[in-house]
Design an enzyme around this catalytic site. Structure first.
Site, PDB file in Angstrom:
ATOM      1  N   ASN A 249     -30.806  -3.217 -55.339  1.00 10.41           N
ATOM      2  CA  ASN A 249     -30.203  -2.382 -56.372  1.00 10.41           C
ATOM      3  C   ASN A 249     -30.167  -3.204 -57.655  1.00 10.41           C
ATOM      4  O   ASN A 249     -29.362  -4.113 -57.784  1.00 10.41           O
ATOM      5  CB  ASN A 249     -28.787  -1.985 -55.931  1.00 10.41           C
ATOM      6  CG  ASN A 249     -28.031  -1.243 -57.013  1.00 10.41           C
ATOM      7  OD1 ASN A 249     -28.615  -0.809 -58.004  1.00 10.41           O
ATOM      8  ND2 ASN A 249     -26.724  -1.097 -56.827  1.00 10.41           N
TER       9      ASN A 249
ATOM     10  N   LYS B 111     -29.332  -2.350 -60.607  1.00  9.23           N
ATOM     11  CA  LYS B 111     -28.257  -1.980 -61.543  1.00  9.23           C
ATOM     12  C   LYS B 111     -28.830  -1.887 -62.974  1.00  9.23           C
ATOM     13  O   LYS B 111     -29.986  -1.518 -63.141  1.00  9.23           O
ATOM     14  CB  LYS B 111     -27.100  -2.968 -61.421  1.00  9.23           C
ATOM     15  CG  LYS B 111     -26.659  -3.122 -59.958  1.00  9.23           C
ATOM     16  CD  LYS B 111     -25.396  -3.896 -59.774  1.00  9.23           C
ATOM     17  CE  LYS B 111     -25.076  -3.986 -58.279  1.00  9.23           C
ATOM     18  NZ  LYS B 111     -23.801  -4.653 -58.020  1.00  9.23           N
TER      19      LYS B 111
ATOM     20  N   HIS C  53     -22.294   4.528 -55.238  1.00  7.19           N
ATOM     21  CA  HIS C  53     -22.055   3.092 -55.424  1.00  7.19           C
ATOM     22  C   HIS C  53     -20.663   2.876 -56.024  1.00  7.19           C
ATOM     23  O   HIS C  53     -20.211   3.653 -56.866  1.00  7.19           O
ATOM     24  CB  HIS C  53     -23.138   2.499 -56.337  1.00  7.19           C
ATOM     25  CG  HIS C  53     -23.095   1.008 -56.330  1.00  7.19           C
ATOM     26  ND1 HIS C  53     -22.199   0.299 -57.091  1.00  7.19           N
ATOM     27  CD2 HIS C  53     -23.788   0.104 -55.599  1.00  7.19           C
ATOM     28  CE1 HIS C  53     -22.360  -0.996 -56.842  1.00  7.19           C
ATOM     29  NE2 HIS C  53     -23.324  -1.143 -55.939  1.00  7.19           N
TER      30      HIS C  53
ATOM     31  N   GLU D 186     -19.633   1.010 -58.248  1.00  7.02           N
ATOM     32  CA  GLU D 186     -19.577   0.944 -59.717  1.00  7.02           C
ATOM     33  C   GLU D 186     -19.602   2.341 -60.321  1.00  7.02           C
ATOM     34  O   GLU D 186     -18.983   2.589 -61.359  1.00  7.02           O
ATOM     35  CB  GLU D 186     -20.742   0.080 -60.242  1.00  7.02           C
ATOM     36  CG  GLU D 186     -20.484  -1.392 -59.936  1.00  7.02           C
ATOM     37  CD  GLU D 186     -21.729  -2.226 -59.691  1.00  7.02           C
ATOM     38  OE1 GLU D 186     -22.837  -1.812 -60.063  1.00  7.02           O
ATOM     39  OE2 GLU D 186     -21.579  -3.320 -59.100  1.00  7.02           O
TER      40      GLU D 186
ATOM     41  N   GLU E 158     -20.159  -1.315 -48.428  1.00  2.79           N
ATOM     42  CA  GLU E 158     -20.055  -2.360 -49.443  1.00  2.79           C
ATOM     43  C   GLU E 158     -18.594  -2.560 -49.820  1.00  2.79           C
ATOM     44  O   GLU E 158     -18.059  -1.832 -50.661  1.00  2.79           O
ATOM     45  CB  GLU E 158     -20.835  -1.952 -50.698  1.00  2.79           C
ATOM     46  CG  GLU E 158     -22.310  -1.739 -50.447  1.00  2.79           C
ATOM     47  CD  GLU E 158     -23.118  -1.909 -51.730  1.00  2.79           C
ATOM     48  OE1 GLU E 158     -24.002  -2.757 -51.734  1.00  2.79           O
ATOM     49  OE2 GLU E 158     -22.832  -1.214 -52.707  1.00  2.79           O
TER      50      GLU E 158
ATOM     51  N   GLY F 105     -20.782  -8.631 -56.190  1.00  9.63           N
ATOM     52  CA  GLY F 105     -20.954  -9.418 -57.407  1.00  9.63           C
ATOM     53  C   GLY F 105     -19.928 -10.522 -57.565  1.00  9.63           C
ATOM     54  O   GLY F 105     -19.823 -11.135 -58.628  1.00  9.63           O
TER      55      GLY F 105
ATOM     56  N   SER G 129     -22.717  -9.454 -52.156  1.00 11.02           N
ATOM     57  CA  SER G 129     -23.047 -10.885 -52.241  1.00 11.02           C
ATOM     58  C   SER G 129     -23.920 -11.383 -51.097  1.00 11.02           C
ATOM     59  O   SER G 129     -23.768 -12.517 -50.642  1.00 11.02           O
ATOM     60  CB  SER G 129     -21.759 -11.719 -52.356  1.00 11.02           C
ATOM     61  OG  SER G 129     -21.055 -11.376 -53.532  1.00 11.02           O
TER      62      SER G 129
HETATM   63  P1  PGA Z   1     -24.242  -7.903 -55.062  1.00 14.64           P
HETATM   64  O1  PGA Z   1     -24.270  -6.314 -55.243  1.00 14.64           O
HETATM   65  O2  PGA Z   1     -25.288  -8.231 -54.024  1.00 14.64           O
HETATM   66  O3  PGA Z   1     -24.572  -8.454 -56.425  1.00 14.64           O
HETATM   67  O4  PGA Z   1     -22.880  -8.260 -54.606  1.00 14.64           O
HETATM   68  C1  PGA Z   1     -24.423  -5.467 -54.138  1.00 14.64           C
HETATM   69  C2  PGA Z   1     -24.393  -4.039 -54.594  1.00 14.64           C
HETATM   70  O5  PGA Z   1     -23.632  -3.715 -55.502  1.00 14.64           O
HETATM   71  O6  PGA Z   1     -25.139  -3.186 -54.066  1.00 14.64           O
END
Ligand code: PGA
Length: 249
Positions: free
Chosen positions: A9, A11, A94, A96, A166, A172, A212
């Protein structure tokens, strides 16, 4: 059908030239793998990414879509627009999108329904926040996100669903759920689906872990029996890291 998947992803990262560079490096270094490899660049570069990857094994997904077929929804993208550029997989829900763009369970259920009506495949994301885990409420939160987002769907729809657990506190942040925490939640997700539908649906759905994931922890997380792969954010932006994660599966 349950399968191994590594999805990146991207983003809101990578402009067009960076997208081309990253894709060409990933293509150069991609190992032979039984896992399905997916990348989700930003909307504006999806068409080019789909074009670049059309003869490769790598699939392209969108990071979001609107539920309407078309109309007065400034700034939005429809399933039809995605399909027309050969993108038939979409990430929905997601954290976010939920946190920064106010996407509710109700809205997400509409998006999932629209995607499936358009014969798209959905990567449905969900997961608890830190305070919810600290309060011991994480199973309830996940159960209600699944129920509100997906459990109105008919059984047949589940073959077009991939789940991505997640935990928000791990996205992140550099902090990862331990392999045991991931396994525990993934097993709980299968149990919840078994109760709502049946064991065959629960066994057949692919459940990815996200938060992560990096080369150093991917192998251990992917070794857990109910973890079918990963949704990768930050590490998907560096070809060597993404490739190492693909190799880990
Ligand atoms: P990250 O993001 O691997 O940077 O923690 C995962 C995601 O948001 O799908």
């Amino acid at each position: 059908m349950r399968s191994k998947i590594v999805a990146g992803n991207w983003k809101m990262n990578k402009n067009l030239s960076e997208t081309k560079d990253l894709l060409s490096e990933i293509l150069d270094k991609l190992p032979d793998t039984e896992a399905e490899v997916i990348v989700a660049p930003t909307f504006v570069n999806l068409s080019e990414a789909a074009h670049i990857l059309q003869t490769s094994e790598i699939k392209v997904a969108a990071q979001n879509m609107h539920y309407a077929r078309n109309g007065a929804f400034t700034g939005e993208i429809s399933a039809d627009m995605l399909l027309n550029i050969n993108v038939d997989t979409v990430i929905i829900g997601h954290s976010e999108r939920r946190a920064y763009f106010g996407e509710t369970d109700e809205l997400l259920a509409k998006k999932v329904k629209a995607a499936l009506e358009n014969k798209m495949r959905v990567i449905f994301c969900f997961g608890e926040e830190l305070d919810e885990r600290k309060a011991g409420n994480h199973f309830n939160v996940v159960e209600s996100q699944l129920k509100n987002g997906l459990f109105e769907l008919p059984a047949e729809a589940w073959q077009h669903i991939v789940l991505a657990y997640e935990p928000v506190w791990a996205i992140g942040t550099g902090e990862t759920a331990s392999p045991e925490q991931a396994q525990e939640m993934h097993a709980f997700i299968r149990k919840t689906i078994t109760e709502a539908y049946d064991a065959s649906i629960a066994d057949e759905v692919s459940i990815l872990y996200g938060g992560s994931v990096k080369p150093s922890n991917a192998g251990e997380i992917f070794s857990k029996s109910d973890v079918d792969g990963g949704l990768i954010g930050g590490a998907a932006l560096v070809a060597d890291d993404f490739i190492a994660i693909v190799k880990a599966i």
